[in-house]
Write a protein that holds these residues in place. Sequence first.
Motif, PDB file in Angstrom:
ATOM      1  N   CYS A 117       0.807  -1.221   0.000  1.00  9.95           N
ATOM      2  CA  CYS A 117       0.000   0.000   0.000  1.00  9.95           C
ATOM      3  C   CYS A 117       0.836   1.265   0.000  1.00  9.95           C
ATOM      4  N   GLY A 118       2.124   1.170   0.278  1.00  8.93           N
ATOM      5  CA  GLY A 118       2.884   2.373   0.580  1.00  8.93           C
ATOM      6  C   GLY A 118       2.483   2.879   1.949  1.00  8.93           C
ATOM      7  N   ALA A 119       2.700   4.158   2.197  1.00  8.50           N
ATOM      8  CA  ALA A 119       2.277   4.726   3.475  1.00  8.50           C
ATOM      9  C   ALA A 119       0.764   4.595   3.620  1.00  8.50           C
ATOM     10  N   VAL A 120       0.319   4.263   4.836  1.00  6.11           N
ATOM     11  CA  VAL A 120      -1.106   4.090   5.114  1.00  6.11           C
ATOM     12  C   VAL A 120      -1.526   5.177   6.109  1.00  6.11           C
ATOM     13  N   ARG A 121      -2.547   5.930   5.750  1.00  8.51           N
ATOM     14  CA  ARG A 121      -3.001   7.046   6.590  1.00  8.51           C
ATOM     15  C   ARG A 121      -4.427   6.802   7.060  1.00  8.51           C
ATOM     16  N   PHE A 122      -4.625   6.896   8.381  1.00  5.88           N
ATOM     17  CA  PHE A 122      -5.949   6.771   8.999  1.00  5.88           C
ATOM     18  C   PHE A 122      -6.372   8.141   9.507  1.00  5.88           C
ATOM     19  N   SER A 123      -7.600   8.525   9.202  1.00  3.96           N
ATOM     20  CA  SER A 123      -8.101   9.845   9.571  1.00  3.96           C
ATOM     21  C   SER A 123      -9.415   9.704  10.324  1.00  3.96           C
ATOM     22  N   TRP A 124      -9.550  10.482  11.391  1.00  4.86           N
ATOM     23  CA  TRP A 124     -10.776  10.483  12.190  1.00  4.86           C
ATOM     24  C   TRP A 124     -11.312  11.907  12.279  1.00  4.86           C
ATOM     25  N   ASP A 125     -12.597  12.055  12.075  1.00  3.50           N
ATOM     26  CA  ASP A 125     -13.234  13.363  12.184  1.00  3.50           C
ATOM     27  C   ASP A 125     -14.655  13.140  12.695  1.00  3.50           C
ATOM     28  N   GLY A 126     -14.854  13.319  13.970  1.00  2.00           N
ATOM     29  CA  GLY A 126     -16.162  13.036  14.555  1.00  2.00           C
ATOM     30  C   GLY A 126     -16.237  11.600  15.042  1.00  2.00           C
ATOM     31  N   ASP A 127     -17.462  11.077  15.088  1.00  4.58           N
ATOM     32  CA  ASP A 127     -17.693   9.757  15.652  1.00  4.58           C
ATOM     33  C   ASP A 127     -17.649   8.638  14.617  1.00  4.58           C
TER      34      ASP A 127
END
Length: 813
Positions: A764-774
């Motif tokens: 995948c290369g770099a893996v980014r997880f993002s959270w915004d709210g619930d």
Amino acid sequence: MREVPVIPLPWQLCLLACVCGLFAWDYPTAAGLSCVLCVLAFARRRGLAAGMCIAFGLGMALAMPPAGFGPAGWNVEARVRGVVREVRTHPGRRVTIVASDVVRADTGEALPGRLAWTWIDPPAMPDAGREFEAGLRIRELRGRHNFGLSSNEDYWARQGVRHRAFSRGRADVRWEDGGRPLRARLLEAVARHVPAGQGGAVVRALLFGDRFDLDPAFMDRIRRAGLSHSLALSGMHLALVAGLGFVLAKGAARVRPGLLLVVPRQKLGVLLSLPLVLGYMWLGGFTPSLLRAALMLSTLALHLLRGARNQPQDTLFAAVAVLVVADPAIARDVGLQLSVLAVTGIVLFMPHFSRLLEPLRQGGRAGRWAYALLTMAAVTVCANLFILPVQALYFFETPVHLWLNLLWLPVLGMAVLPLSFLGFFAVFVSVEAARACFSLAGLGVDALDRGLGVLDAAGMLRAAAVLRPEGIEVVGYWAVLLAAGAMLGAKRHAPGPMAFLGLGLLLMSAPSLRDATGMSGPAVELTVLDTGMSQAVGIRGPSGRMVLVDGAGGWSADYDPGRALVAPALAWSRPPRLDVVVLSHVDSDHSRGLMYVLESFDVGCFAWSGLLDRSEDSRRLERLMSRKLWTARTVRAGDRIDIEPGLWLDVLYPAVGERGLSGNETSVVLRLVWQGRGLALLPGDAEQRALAGVLLSGADLASEVLVLPHHGSKSSLKPGLYDRVGAAWAVAACGPDNRFGFPHPEVVQACEHAGSAVLTTADCGAVRFSWDGDGPAQVRCARAGAGGGPDALCPAHLSCMPPLEQHNPRSGQ
């Protein structure tokens, strides 16, 4: 000195639009915006605007990314035959061989694409054009993909290279018989007579572009001093060579004054310079920067021979046009980009500096010396003004010691380079004279090396880490410079340049305005960087505070992923600052890259277990800590590392009483928590004993993301852990086709049984997880895939094998 016109000709505007199109695949927003600005600034007629749009589309068509190679690549150890197409030398006795027509010797099966073969310390220099047979471990070339960074996989793919191989020392290679090329024989002849050490290595680099014997430590000091351009064959060197022709013309006029009645001195200088320039280009291997400079010098020479005058900008445009028409891919050559931008700055601003400095020429000898020194300083400033954003984007650093150019460049131009050429010609006449010339040239280099060593020891040779700009900021910066140049050349301040000056300033500040208004994206981000067989994890909080957990590393001393990958990725569109740095343990694959980050970034707090081992990495960390560049904190289970209000890291391991050496079983285990919600568990390289301790502690482990302990090794297999964490995603930081087999199939099976989809940085290369709210985490991968567009969201039901999405790793968009 004449003012330089600021209005390009119609064909030059179309060339600018075409060049913008060449970069549109990597920098879509910046390239499109640049073309629009050129149309608004210069296209007064509708037909010209339409022509520029067509030229932009033509550039995009010429730079279209290559299609896939089709069948799966090779991952075998085999005896192969092939032909060497190109040999590139690098400091540290390293060469890269680009080979084509590679086939297996036993089956005759052809290798898809070309082969990039790295060879450290070969017993003899390979020659282009020779056939070889070698036993090699061939692997499909898979680059490291990170957000905001280019990937070497993309770079090589555009050259038709799909596979890689590695050799060291005396490899199992047999070369076909054949005579050596003349250039190789000349290099050997010179190499026998140059002095040992960096003086002789620099002579070879200046004459042939051969960097094989340059010491990486010496080149690192050169880089930090801002003098790298002086050892990379470029227009500056070619101009010095051309100047020798005019010196010869002056000498010939003194010996035979009547010669000037037949050929004026200026034309005689041109005629004597041309063979020297052509010979130097051949010796230097016809690099793009030399070709660009040669085309410019040829255009100037043609005008001089005709007795006509020429505008410098016309010469620059003509050179770029010829290069781009001959090979559109040459626009991607970083050396050529820096060279063209440096000349652009000189063409745009030097006439104004020259006008200001002109009175000094009338002030006697002292005035003329001051004029020469200040002119050199002005040229350096003008060139660096234009290359600054590209230098920051590609190299993450900018030198702060430009004044060293004023000391070194005169020595290079008046002593080192002329003596190197005299030695080269003396090789065919007198060996003793050749050695004397090379030794004298080497003395200048040795003096430079000693001086830089003194500055380095005093801590005065550090390059400044800088923010890596987004494409829109680069466009704004150049718009400001061009508007300033137009305003300097105008008799009164016209509204057009003023408007573009304001627009450029607005574009430069756009990312900061976006962040300040809360439009920068999700509240919390966690990125597992793609650093091969090592690990580095970046965390960004709602207010922009940054945390780095581990800094990657490796076993090779020749490659520092901290400087090459981790630091540039963290500084993309952000200042080089980290509020918290955490080191899980001192193993090289987690700590070695961290050293550069700790030295070059503004670090608020450094947290670690306080445990060292007996490695050089531990000793280097101790030396860094003794300088007290940042606050150091020892953490144990039960501690909390606050990032910002509502966001923190719980320390789950090691226990308070843990002592001994740093290792996998004493890794710092962290849990990222946001407003009471477990986002991610980061266990470092914790194995069975450490993981059992974490489970027995009774701590809350529930997290949405699990960074697999020890890269997914079987030694860290713990099904109970996966059940307790209950993560939707598990990430293994590992390299493609790694010899350890990470992540182990049993680990993958256990994670999937616990309901976790397994991702790997290898795929995948770099893996980014993002959270915004619930809502659940949004997942993005940096590796280019079959579709989705830049930063396409990862569908939750896929395990990212094969890669999911399209991302332009150099786009900065």
